[in-house]
Design a protein around this motif. Structure first.
Motif, mmCIF file in Angstrom:
data_model
loop_
_atom_site.group_PDB
_atom_site.id
_atom_site.type_symbol
_atom_site.label_atom_id
_atom_site.label_comp_id
_atom_site.label_asym_id
_atom_site.label_seq_id
_atom_site.Cartn_x
_atom_site.Cartn_y
_atom_site.Cartn_z
ATOM 1 N N ARG A 34 1.057 -1.137 0.033
ATOM 2 C CA ARG A 34 0.063 0.119 -0.142
ATOM 3 C C ARG A 34 0.798 1.317 0.117
ATOM 4 O O ARG A 34 1.989 1.259 0.666
ATOM 5 C CB ARG A 34 -0.962 -0.098 1.094
ATOM 6 C CG ARG A 34 -2.067 0.844 1.434
ATOM 7 C CD ARG A 34 -2.834 0.665 2.593
ATOM 8 N NE ARG A 34 -2.362 1.477 3.649
ATOM 9 C CZ ARG A 34 -3.305 1.916 4.384
ATOM 10 N NH1 ARG A 34 -4.330 1.504 4.457
ATOM 11 N NH2 ARG A 34 -2.821 2.919 5.495
ATOM 12 N N MET A 79 0.873 5.426 0.774
ATOM 13 C CA MET A 79 -0.148 6.475 1.285
ATOM 14 C C MET A 79 0.832 7.780 1.185
ATOM 15 O O MET A 79 2.066 7.941 1.254
ATOM 16 C CB MET A 79 -0.397 6.336 2.885
ATOM 17 C CG MET A 79 -1.075 5.215 3.390
ATOM 18 S SD MET A 79 -2.804 5.330 2.862
ATOM 19 C CE MET A 79 -3.447 6.407 3.766
ATOM 20 N N GLY A 121 -5.252 10.912 3.231
ATOM 21 C CA GLY A 121 -5.795 10.471 2.053
ATOM 22 C C GLY A 121 -6.085 9.185 1.600
ATOM 23 O O GLY A 121 -6.034 8.479 2.326
ATOM 24 N N GLN A 122 -6.398 9.045 0.416
ATOM 25 C CA GLN A 122 -6.730 7.659 -0.058
ATOM 26 C C GLN A 122 -5.704 6.804 -0.237
ATOM 27 O O GLN A 122 -4.339 7.290 -0.801
ATOM 28 C CB GLN A 122 -7.580 7.549 -1.328
ATOM 29 C CG GLN A 122 -8.983 8.391 -1.036
ATOM 30 C CD GLN A 122 -9.555 7.771 -0.257
ATOM 31 O OE1 GLN A 122 -9.911 6.448 -0.192
ATOM 32 N NE2 GLN A 122 -10.350 8.344 1.004
ATOM 33 N N THR A 169 -10.781 -0.540 -7.425
ATOM 34 C CA THR A 169 -10.720 -0.862 -5.938
ATOM 35 C C THR A 169 -9.226 -0.782 -5.457
ATOM 36 O O THR A 169 -8.802 -0.437 -4.439
ATOM 37 C CB THR A 169 -11.260 -2.206 -5.538
ATOM 38 O OG1 THR A 169 -10.725 -3.191 -6.344
ATOM 39 C CG2 THR A 169 -12.760 -2.077 -5.625
ATOM 40 N N HIS A 181 -6.764 -4.918 5.870
ATOM 41 C CA HIS A 181 -6.472 -4.677 4.518
ATOM 42 C C HIS A 181 -5.448 -5.668 3.967
ATOM 43 O O HIS A 181 -5.364 -5.981 2.939
ATOM 44 C CB HIS A 181 -6.162 -3.444 4.623
ATOM 45 C CG HIS A 181 -6.992 -2.364 3.673
ATOM 46 N ND1 HIS A 181 -7.662 -2.841 2.711
ATOM 47 C CD2 HIS A 181 -7.362 -1.216 3.990
ATOM 48 C CE1 HIS A 181 -8.382 -1.687 2.290
ATOM 49 N NE2 HIS A 181 -8.387 -0.768 2.947
#
Ligand SMILES: *[C@@H]1O[C@H](CO)[C@@H](O)[C@H](O)[C@H]1NC(C)=O
Ligand SMILES: *[C@@H]1O[C@H](CO)[C@@H](O)[C@H](O)[C@H]1NC(C)=O
Length: 198
Positions: free
Chosen positions: A20, A22, A32-33, A84, A196
């Motif tokens: 991931r 960020m 944020g996303q 997604t 996640h």
């Protein structure tokens, strides 16, 4: 601007990848996303297995990386994002975090006695990626000024795989001492993250 990041774990046999990404704000918090690398398969997929994400080199049984060994796994050589699991959006000049699991490379060194340490991570960036990019044309070739090799990209950073605080939960002494020293204050977020990621 679109920036392609190549993330390289320099130690052999380190089966970790960027789970991931960020953006980090000025106070040091992740904000944020989340974004993901190209062609990410989520661990939440019931059919998920590590082979879908790991890219082990040399690709053949040889001992050395060859001229033709690709920088990226086949499913990750192009902008293969999904709605997604999108790319990270960050403004020019942003600080970003690349989150990966330590997979025992930090907390269970006894599992890989042949290694001196969990090693360093080399992060290269380009706004002009090629599907044919090879490891040998980029790693230790592109430099921080963007003048190495074919000059299409540059070395953005070299960071230790072990940030000195990371751990996954296991009964090893390193994990136990880090669990005590660096308890996850935001347990909910941490658990959500683990949800996640795991
Ligand atoms: C794109 O990525 C997905 C994983 O999300 C993978 O299943 C698919 O095969 C990839 N497409 C190609 C053409 O490699
Ligand atoms: C864990 O145990 C090893 C071997 O006994 C020792 O060398 C190391 O210092 C210990 N690490 C921690 C963080 O306790």
């Amino acid at each position: 601007m679109y920036l392609c990041l190549y993330f390289l774990v320099a130690t052999a046999l380190a089966h970790s990848w960027v789970e991931r990404l960020m953006v980090i704000d000025t106070s040091g918090k992740m904000t944020g996303q989340p974004g993901y690398i190209r062609g990410t398969v989520t661990r939440l997929d019931p059919l998920f297995n590590d082979f879908q994400m790991q890219h082990l080199l040399p690709a053949t049984n040889e001992n050395e990386v060859s001229e033709s060994d690709r920088m990226c796994k086949n499913s990750q050589t192009f902008g293969n994002y999904s709605t997604t699991l999108p790319a990270l959006w960050a403004k020019p000049g942003s600080y970003i975090a690349l989150q990966h699991q330590e997979n025992g490379h930090v907390t269970l060194p006894e599992n890989s006695p042949q290694k001196e340490s969990s090693g360093m991570i080399y992060i290269y960036g380009t706004s002009n990626p090629s599907e044919d990019d090879t490891l040998r044309s980029i790693h230790r070739v592109w430099d921080c000024n963007g003048r190495g090799g074919d000059g299409r990209g540059r070395l953005l950073a070299v960071r230790p795989f072990d940030d000195g605080q990371c751990y996954q939960i296991n009964n090893g002494n390193i994990s136990r001492s880090r669990q005590a020293a660096y308890p996850k204050k935001k347990l909910l977020i941490h658990q959500r993250l683990l949800y996640h990621l795991l």
